[in-house]
Design an enzyme around this catalytic site. Structure first.
Site, mmCIF file in Angstrom:
data_model
loop_
_atom_site.group_PDB
_atom_site.id
_atom_site.type_symbol
_atom_site.label_atom_id
_atom_site.label_comp_id
_atom_site.label_asym_id
_atom_site.label_seq_id
_atom_site.Cartn_x
_atom_site.Cartn_y
_atom_site.Cartn_z
ATOM 1 N N CYS A 7 0.639 -1.249 -0.010
ATOM 2 C CA CYS A 7 -0.117 -0.074 -0.032
ATOM 3 C C CYS A 7 0.821 1.217 0.221
ATOM 4 O O CYS A 7 0.619 2.354 -0.893
ATOM 5 C CB CYS A 7 -0.924 0.238 1.086
ATOM 6 S SG CYS A 7 -2.414 -1.157 1.004
ATOM 7 N N ASP A 30 10.569 -6.221 -8.873
ATOM 8 C CA ASP A 30 10.896 -6.884 -7.483
ATOM 9 C C ASP A 30 12.254 -6.254 -7.416
ATOM 10 O O ASP A 30 13.183 -6.351 -7.825
ATOM 11 C CB ASP A 30 10.662 -8.349 -7.712
ATOM 12 C CG ASP A 30 10.766 -9.022 -6.078
ATOM 13 O OD1 ASP A 30 9.745 -9.616 -5.819
ATOM 14 O OD2 ASP A 30 11.610 -8.942 -5.391
ATOM 15 N N HIS A 46 -6.399 -2.779 -1.248
ATOM 16 C CA HIS A 46 -5.785 -3.910 -0.457
ATOM 17 C C HIS A 46 -6.710 -5.060 -0.266
ATOM 18 O O HIS A 46 -7.678 -5.286 0.334
ATOM 19 C CB HIS A 46 -5.410 -3.308 1.013
ATOM 20 C CG HIS A 46 -4.602 -4.442 1.691
ATOM 21 N ND1 HIS A 46 -3.379 -4.421 2.111
ATOM 22 C CD2 HIS A 46 -5.395 -5.364 2.881
ATOM 23 C CE1 HIS A 46 -2.998 -5.339 2.627
ATOM 24 N NE2 HIS A 46 -4.061 -5.980 3.125
ATOM 25 N N ASN A 86 2.089 -16.287 -4.191
ATOM 26 C CA ASN A 86 2.256 -17.035 -2.831
ATOM 27 C C ASN A 86 0.919 -16.739 -2.044
ATOM 28 O O ASN A 86 0.640 -15.584 -1.931
ATOM 29 C CB ASN A 86 3.537 -16.674 -2.278
ATOM 30 C CG ASN A 86 4.689 -17.378 -3.124
ATOM 31 O OD1 ASN A 86 4.678 -18.336 -3.757
ATOM 32 N ND2 ASN A 86 5.945 -16.437 -3.276
ATOM 33 N N HIS A 97 -0.409 -8.367 1.011
ATOM 34 C CA HIS A 97 -1.262 -7.733 0.030
ATOM 35 C C HIS A 97 -1.134 -8.532 -1.429
ATOM 36 O O HIS A 97 0.079 -8.547 -1.779
ATOM 37 C CB HIS A 97 -0.588 -6.100 -0.131
ATOM 38 C CG HIS A 97 -1.254 -5.522 -1.252
ATOM 39 N ND1 HIS A 97 -1.740 -3.911 -0.701
ATOM 40 C CD2 HIS A 97 -1.539 -5.260 -2.429
ATOM 41 C CE1 HIS A 97 -2.375 -3.494 -1.758
ATOM 42 N NE2 HIS A 97 -2.311 -4.258 -2.996
ATOM 43 N N HIS A 99 -0.469 -10.024 -4.903
ATOM 44 C CA HIS A 99 0.478 -9.714 -5.881
ATOM 45 C C HIS A 99 0.960 -10.912 -6.853
ATOM 46 O O HIS A 99 0.881 -12.140 -6.002
ATOM 47 C CB HIS A 99 1.882 -9.171 -5.295
ATOM 48 C CG HIS A 99 2.474 -9.906 -4.142
ATOM 49 N ND1 HIS A 99 2.060 -10.047 -2.892
ATOM 50 C CD2 HIS A 99 3.571 -10.718 -4.051
ATOM 51 C CE1 HIS A 99 2.766 -10.683 -2.226
ATOM 52 N NE2 HIS A 99 3.815 -11.452 -3.012
ATOM 53 N N HIS A 101 3.514 -12.534 -9.315
ATOM 54 C CA HIS A 101 4.958 -12.447 -9.572
ATOM 55 C C HIS A 101 5.089 -12.778 -11.128
ATOM 56 O O HIS A 101 4.476 -13.767 -11.545
ATOM 57 C CB HIS A 101 5.800 -13.467 -9.191
ATOM 58 C CG HIS A 101 5.965 -13.320 -7.496
ATOM 59 N ND1 HIS A 101 7.017 -12.578 -7.056
ATOM 60 C CD2 HIS A 101 5.155 -13.575 -6.367
ATOM 61 C CE1 HIS A 101 6.846 -12.713 -5.431
ATOM 62 N NE2 HIS A 101 5.951 -13.227 -5.399
HETATM 63 P P1 5GP Z 1 5.989 -13.030 -1.651
HETATM 64 O O1 5GP Z 1 7.224 -13.684 -0.715
HETATM 65 O O2 5GP Z 1 5.158 -12.505 -0.499
HETATM 66 O O3 5GP Z 1 5.222 -13.847 -2.632
HETATM 67 O O4 5GP Z 1 6.855 -11.624 -2.416
HETATM 68 C C1 5GP Z 1 6.940 -10.607 -1.847
HETATM 69 C C2 5GP Z 1 7.897 -9.964 -2.926
HETATM 70 O O5 5GP Z 1 8.223 -8.630 -2.552
HETATM 71 C C3 5GP Z 1 9.424 -10.456 -2.903
HETATM 72 O O6 5GP Z 1 9.651 -10.938 -4.223
HETATM 73 C C4 5GP Z 1 10.170 -9.471 -2.349
HETATM 74 O O7 5GP Z 1 11.474 -9.338 -2.864
HETATM 75 C C5 5GP Z 1 9.354 -8.218 -2.840
HETATM 76 N N1 5GP Z 1 9.704 -6.980 -2.032
HETATM 77 C C6 5GP Z 1 9.837 -6.841 -0.696
HETATM 78 N N2 5GP Z 1 10.150 -5.705 -0.263
HETATM 79 C C7 5GP Z 1 10.122 -4.746 -1.320
HETATM 80 C C8 5GP Z 1 10.257 -3.517 -1.663
HETATM 81 O O8 5GP Z 1 10.349 -2.583 -0.547
HETATM 82 N N3 5GP Z 1 10.125 -3.118 -3.021
HETATM 83 C C9 5GP Z 1 10.118 -4.144 -3.860
HETATM 84 N N4 5GP Z 1 10.248 -3.385 -5.258
HETATM 85 N N5 5GP Z 1 9.902 -5.525 -3.684
HETATM 86 C C10 5GP Z 1 9.987 -6.003 -2.402
HETATM 87 ZN ZN ZN Z 2 -1.857 -3.120 1.215
#
Ligand code: 5GP
Ligand code: ZN
Length: 113
Positions: A7, A30, A46, A86, A97, A99, A101
């Protein structure tokens, strides 16, 4: 949503490398890329995870899939790409939140999990 990293990124309070934005979604690179192209696509509203989003607004979930196709095209992923979301602790979801990939730009691993 207070204290949600994505957010804050959507609001511009935390900087990000923007790939695409409209009134419904935001896409950015990422910070720790797992492939030459690693884009995160998030809804501006959100939702904790994909299930919550799909149940509350199926049109938005479908719209996000269309946007993935558009982003894959604009990122030059002609040879294919991988779409991952995930969902919950077993999948190591680290940001609560929703997302998607978008991963590509090289031959990805055969094994997904
Ligand atoms: P998850 O593990 O929840 O599926 O993915 C979260 C993703 O967010 C990870 O791939 C991580 O590298 C990315 N991420 C975490 N913090 C930040 C940030 O501050 N900026 C960006 N651009 N990506 C982030
Ligand atoms: Zn959020």
């Amino acid at each position: 949503m207070d204290n949600c990293l994505f957010c804050k990124i959507i609001e511009g309070k935390i900087p990000s490398a923007k790939v695409y934005e409209d009134d419904k979604v935001y896409a950015f690179r990422d910070i720790n890329p797992q492939a030459p192209v690693h884009v995160l696509l998030v809804p501006k509203k959100h939702y904790a995870n994909v299930c919550e989003c799909a149940r509350e607004d199926a049109d938005l979930a479908g719209y996000m899939l269309k946007k993935c196709a558009d982003i894959a095209e604009s990122e030059g992923l002609k040879n294919g790409f991988r779409l991952i979301t995930n969902n919950g602790p077993d999948a190591c979801q680290s940001v609560q939140h929703m997302h998607l990939h978008i991963l590509g730009g090289e031959q990805l691993a055969d094994r997904m999990g």
